[in-house]
Enzyme design. Structure first.
Site, PDB file in Angstrom:
ATOM      1  N   CYS A 136      -4.117  -0.227  -9.628  1.00 57.52           N
ATOM      2  CA  CYS A 136      -4.401   1.018  -9.046  1.00 57.52           C
ATOM      3  C   CYS A 136      -5.311   1.973  -9.789  1.00 57.52           C
ATOM      4  O   CYS A 136      -5.198   2.123 -10.956  1.00 57.52           O
ATOM      5  CB  CYS A 136      -2.899   1.904  -8.976  1.00 57.52           C
ATOM      6  SG  CYS A 136      -2.924   3.541  -8.234  1.00 57.52           S
TER       7      CYS A 136
ATOM      8  N   LYS B 218      -0.970  -7.729  -9.913  1.00 57.19           N
ATOM      9  CA  LYS B 218      -2.304  -7.467  -8.912  1.00 57.19           C
ATOM     10  C   LYS B 218      -3.304  -6.728  -9.779  1.00 57.19           C
ATOM     11  O   LYS B 218      -2.673  -5.787 -10.678  1.00 57.19           O
ATOM     12  CB  LYS B 218      -1.657  -6.291  -7.971  1.00 57.19           C
ATOM     13  CG  LYS B 218      -2.659  -5.550  -7.253  1.00 57.19           C
ATOM     14  CD  LYS B 218      -3.247  -6.314  -6.190  1.00 57.19           C
ATOM     15  CE  LYS B 218      -4.476  -5.619  -5.450  1.00 57.19           C
ATOM     16  NZ  LYS B 218      -3.865  -4.365  -4.699  1.00 57.19           N
TER      17      LYS B 218
ATOM     18  N   MET C 258       0.671  -1.143   0.031  1.00 57.79           N
ATOM     19  CA  MET C 258      -0.090   0.013   0.136  1.00 57.79           C
ATOM     20  C   MET C 258       0.849   1.290   0.034  1.00 57.79           C
ATOM     21  O   MET C 258       1.667   1.525   1.071  1.00 57.79           O
ATOM     22  CB  MET C 258      -0.835  -0.088   1.296  1.00 57.79           C
ATOM     23  CG  MET C 258      -2.014  -1.131   1.098  1.00 57.79           C
ATOM     24  SD  MET C 258      -3.220  -0.924   2.614  1.00 57.79           S
ATOM     25  CE  MET C 258      -2.161  -2.002   3.640  1.00 57.79           C
ATOM     26  N   ALA C 259       0.591   1.984  -1.060  1.00 58.18           N
ATOM     27  CA  ALA C 259       1.517   3.147  -1.182  1.00 58.18           C
ATOM     28  C   ALA C 259       1.381   4.170   0.198  1.00 58.18           C
ATOM     29  O   ALA C 259       0.300   4.235   0.598  1.00 58.18           O
ATOM     30  CB  ALA C 259       0.984   4.194  -2.458  1.00 58.18           C
TER      31      ALA C 259
ATOM     32  N   GLY D 120      -5.126  -5.832   3.281  1.00 57.58           N
ATOM     33  CA  GLY D 120      -4.479  -4.238   3.211  1.00 57.58           C
ATOM     34  C   GLY D 120      -4.907  -3.660   4.261  1.00 57.58           C
ATOM     35  O   GLY D 120      -4.217  -3.605   5.426  1.00 57.58           O
ATOM     36  N   ARG D 121      -6.256  -3.027   4.230  1.00 61.60           N
ATOM     37  CA  ARG D 121      -6.733  -1.917   5.213  1.00 61.60           C
ATOM     38  C   ARG D 121      -6.719  -2.654   6.632  1.00 61.60           C
ATOM     39  O   ARG D 121      -6.688  -2.178   7.658  1.00 61.60           O
ATOM     40  CB  ARG D 121      -7.685  -1.348   4.830  1.00 61.60           C
ATOM     41  CG  ARG D 121      -7.524  -0.371   3.441  1.00 61.60           C
ATOM     42  CD  ARG D 121      -8.833   0.012   2.905  1.00 61.60           C
ATOM     43  NE  ARG D 121      -9.444  -0.858   2.469  1.00 61.60           N
ATOM     44  CZ  ARG D 121     -10.730  -0.885   1.683  1.00 61.60           C
ATOM     45  NH1 ARG D 121     -11.048   0.437   1.683  1.00 61.60           N
ATOM     46  NH2 ARG D 121     -11.042  -2.209   0.925  1.00 61.60           N
TER      47      ARG D 121
ATOM     48  N   ASP E  70     -11.612  -6.072   1.241  1.00 57.13           N
ATOM     49  CA  ASP E  70     -12.426  -6.372   2.524  1.00 57.13           C
ATOM     50  C   ASP E  70     -12.315  -7.293   3.439  1.00 57.13           C
ATOM     51  O   ASP E  70     -13.083  -7.725   4.176  1.00 57.13           O
ATOM     52  CB  ASP E  70     -13.980  -6.219   1.936  1.00 57.13           C
ATOM     53  CG  ASP E  70     -14.460  -5.095   0.850  1.00 57.13           C
ATOM     54  OD1 ASP E  70     -13.725  -3.953   1.210  1.00 57.13           O
ATOM     55  OD2 ASP E  70     -15.584  -5.479   0.429  1.00 57.13           O
TER      56      ASP E  70
HETATM   57  C1  LIG Z   1      -3.880   3.809   1.065  1.00 57.24           C
HETATM   58  C2  LIG Z   1      -3.949   2.491   0.157  1.00 57.24           C
HETATM   59  C3  LIG Z   1      -2.692   2.480  -0.653  1.00 57.24           C
HETATM   60  C4  LIG Z   1      -2.679   1.406  -1.554  1.00 57.24           C
HETATM   61  N1  LIG Z   1      -1.716   1.427  -2.450  1.00 57.24           N
HETATM   62  C5  LIG Z   1      -1.620   0.255  -3.281  1.00 57.24           C
HETATM   63  C6  LIG Z   1      -0.384  -0.034  -4.108  1.00 57.24           C
HETATM   64  O1  LIG Z   1       0.600   0.754  -3.902  1.00 57.24           O
HETATM   65  N2  LIG Z   1      -0.480  -1.125  -4.666  1.00 57.24           N
HETATM   66  C7  LIG Z   1      -1.531  -1.955  -4.912  1.00 57.24           C
HETATM   67  O2  LIG Z   1      -1.596  -3.151  -5.442  1.00 57.24           O
HETATM   68  N3  LIG Z   1      -2.844  -1.913  -3.995  1.00 57.24           N
HETATM   69  C8  LIG Z   1      -2.624  -0.757  -3.276  1.00 57.24           C
HETATM   70  N4  LIG Z   1      -3.855  -0.504  -2.539  1.00 57.24           N
HETATM   71  C9  LIG Z   1      -4.935  -1.377  -2.588  1.00 57.24           C
HETATM   72  C10 LIG Z   1      -4.812  -2.437  -1.666  1.00 57.24           C
HETATM   73  O3  LIG Z   1      -3.678  -3.283  -1.843  1.00 57.24           O
HETATM   74  C11 LIG Z   1      -5.919  -3.608  -1.527  1.00 57.24           C
HETATM   75  O4  LIG Z   1      -6.087  -3.698  -2.895  1.00 57.24           O
HETATM   76  C12 LIG Z   1      -7.340  -2.563  -1.504  1.00 57.24           C
HETATM   77  O5  LIG Z   1      -7.189  -1.986  -0.541  1.00 57.24           O
HETATM   78  C13 LIG Z   1      -8.346  -3.794  -1.078  1.00 57.24           C
HETATM   79  O6  LIG Z   1      -7.931  -4.574  -0.173  1.00 57.24           O
HETATM   80  P1  LIG Z   1      -8.410  -4.229   1.443  1.00 57.24           P
HETATM   81  O7  LIG Z   1      -9.876  -4.470   1.565  1.00 57.24           O
HETATM   82  O8  LIG Z   1      -7.764  -5.692   2.338  1.00 57.24           O
HETATM   83  O9  LIG Z   1      -7.699  -2.808   1.663  1.00 57.24           O
HETATM   84  C14 LIG Z   1      -3.762   0.725  -1.755  1.00 57.24           C
HETATM   85  C15 LIG Z   1      -4.908   0.654  -0.701  1.00 57.24           C
HETATM   86  C16 LIG Z   1      -4.754   2.010  -0.002  1.00 57.24           C
HETATM   87  C17 LIG Z   1      -5.946   2.052   1.297  1.00 57.24           C
END
Ligand SMILES: Cc1cc2nc3c(=O)[nH]c(=O)nc-3n(C[C@H](O)[C@H](O)[C@H](O)COP(=O)(O)O)c2cc1C
Length: 314
Positions: A88, A127, A1-2, A212-213, A190
């Site tokens: 992205c 991804k 996550m960026a 991620g989150r 999610d």
């Molecule tokens: C702040 C933020 C930055 C993210 N940066 C990236 C990234 O650089 N590369 C990527 O593949 N996904 C990135 N994502 C997406 C997450 O990897 C993930 O696919 C998305 O949040 C859904 O999964 P989650 O519900 O588990 O967070 C980012 C998500 C967030 C919220």
């Protein structure tokens, strides 16, 4: 996550059961055109020796720089894989044809994947999202294309680009993909609890889940998922553990980036660690006014005393 998954964050995840992690995304174009890229990108590409396997994620829309960055980063002996970002949704990324925009051009995406696979000394993963919008859900096609290009595994966030982060991740489509290709598919979107991870693995038949989150301020989620998969009861961290972990996170950040950067970087992390606790909003606002880590720690200790330690509102 960026902006989040640097080594201090990832190391905590590994210490709590995460099996593999990914760096923040790195621009292939930026890397190519920056003089002394290794210096400029030293923070983005930093890996701690105690981490587990880390994949470095790259993005771009031109096969040449993608090839070059894949060759260089895969040859350093630091990372375990190269991941191509095709998920992205950010306007500044898709407007240059990178990230999720690549999903609109499967033939061109194939060119990029082939170039990166050829140049990389390490396995290459991708991804993706499920498509650009509801009218162009093409993840099944993209997954087959990726397989033909020699991609090692896919991580699929079950939303379209148009959804950004709204709506719900579609696990049915991810299940269809997992059933239709032979390469491993990792489900994403999610998954914020051990029970949800277990359910997703069951309904999709995926090889793994990506979180991620759900890991923000909560590295314990990884050991909780593993406990649930073993059939054990998952344990919740105590307030003290949360506090100690946040401070360990902060100490590592200070040692790495210095006090003033660490104070700024850690603001969001502290907010995530205390999220849902009584008076968290007040404490967060107060922390955001503080300039040293010592002041922040004092504020957190007094928060701990005042709240009587373990009260969670939810
Ligand atoms: C702040 C933020 C930055 C993210 N940066 C990236 C990234 O650089 N590369 C990527 O593949 N996904 C990135 N994502 C997406 C997450 O990897 C993930 O696919 C998305 O949040 C859904 O999964 P989650 O519900 O588990 O967070 C980012 C998500 C967030 C919220």
């Amino acid at each position: 996550m960026a902006g989040i998954s640097d080594w201090p964050f990832r190391l905590l995840c590994f210490e709590h059961g995460c099996d593999r992690a990914t760096t923040e995304m790195v621009s292939a174009m930026g890397y190519q055109y920056t003089k002394s890229a290794s210096q400029v990108y030293r923070y983005l590409l930093a890996k701690h020796p105690d981490e587990g396997p880390v994949t470095v994620q790259i993005f771009g829309s031109d096969p040449k720089p993608m090839e070059r960055i894949a060759r260089e980063l895969s040859g350093q002996g630091i990372f375990s894989g190269i991941d191509i970002n095709m998920g992205c949704p950010a306007q500044k990324v898709v407007s240059s044809g990178s990230g999720c925009a690549l999903m609109r051009e499967p033939l061109f995406a194939a060119k990029i994947m082939t170039a990166v696979v050829k140049a990389s000394a390490l396995p290459v993963s991708v991804k993706l999202r499920i498509g650009w919008d509801a009218d162009s859900i093409n993840i099944l096609e993209l997954a087959r294309v990726a397989q033909d290009c020699g991609i090692a595994f896919l991580t699929i966030h079950g939303r379209t680009r148009a959804q950004q982060y709204g709506g719900k991740a579609d696990m049915d489509i991810i299940a269809q993909v997992a059933n239709s290709v032979s390469l491993p598919v990792i489900a994403n979107g999610d998954i914020a609890s051990a029970s949800e991870a277990k359910r997703v693995l069951q309904v999709t038949g995926c090889a793994g889940v990506s979180i991620g989150r759900g890991a923000l301020g909560n590295p314990w989620i990884f050991e909780q998922v593993k406990a649930a998969l073993r059939g054990d009861t998952e344990t919740q961290p105590s307030f003290e553990q949360i506090l100690q972990t946040s401070m360990c996170h902060a100490d590592r950040m200070v040692a790495w980036k210095g006090e003033s950067s660490a104070v700024l970087e850690m603001r969001k992390h502290f907010a995530w660690y205390i999220r849902g606790m009584r008076n968290a909003a007040q404490v967060r606002h107060h922390i955001n006014t503080l300039k040293t880590m010592a002041e922040i720690k004092t504020a957190l200790f007094s928060f701990a005393r005042e709240t009587g330690a373990q009260e969670h509102d939810n």
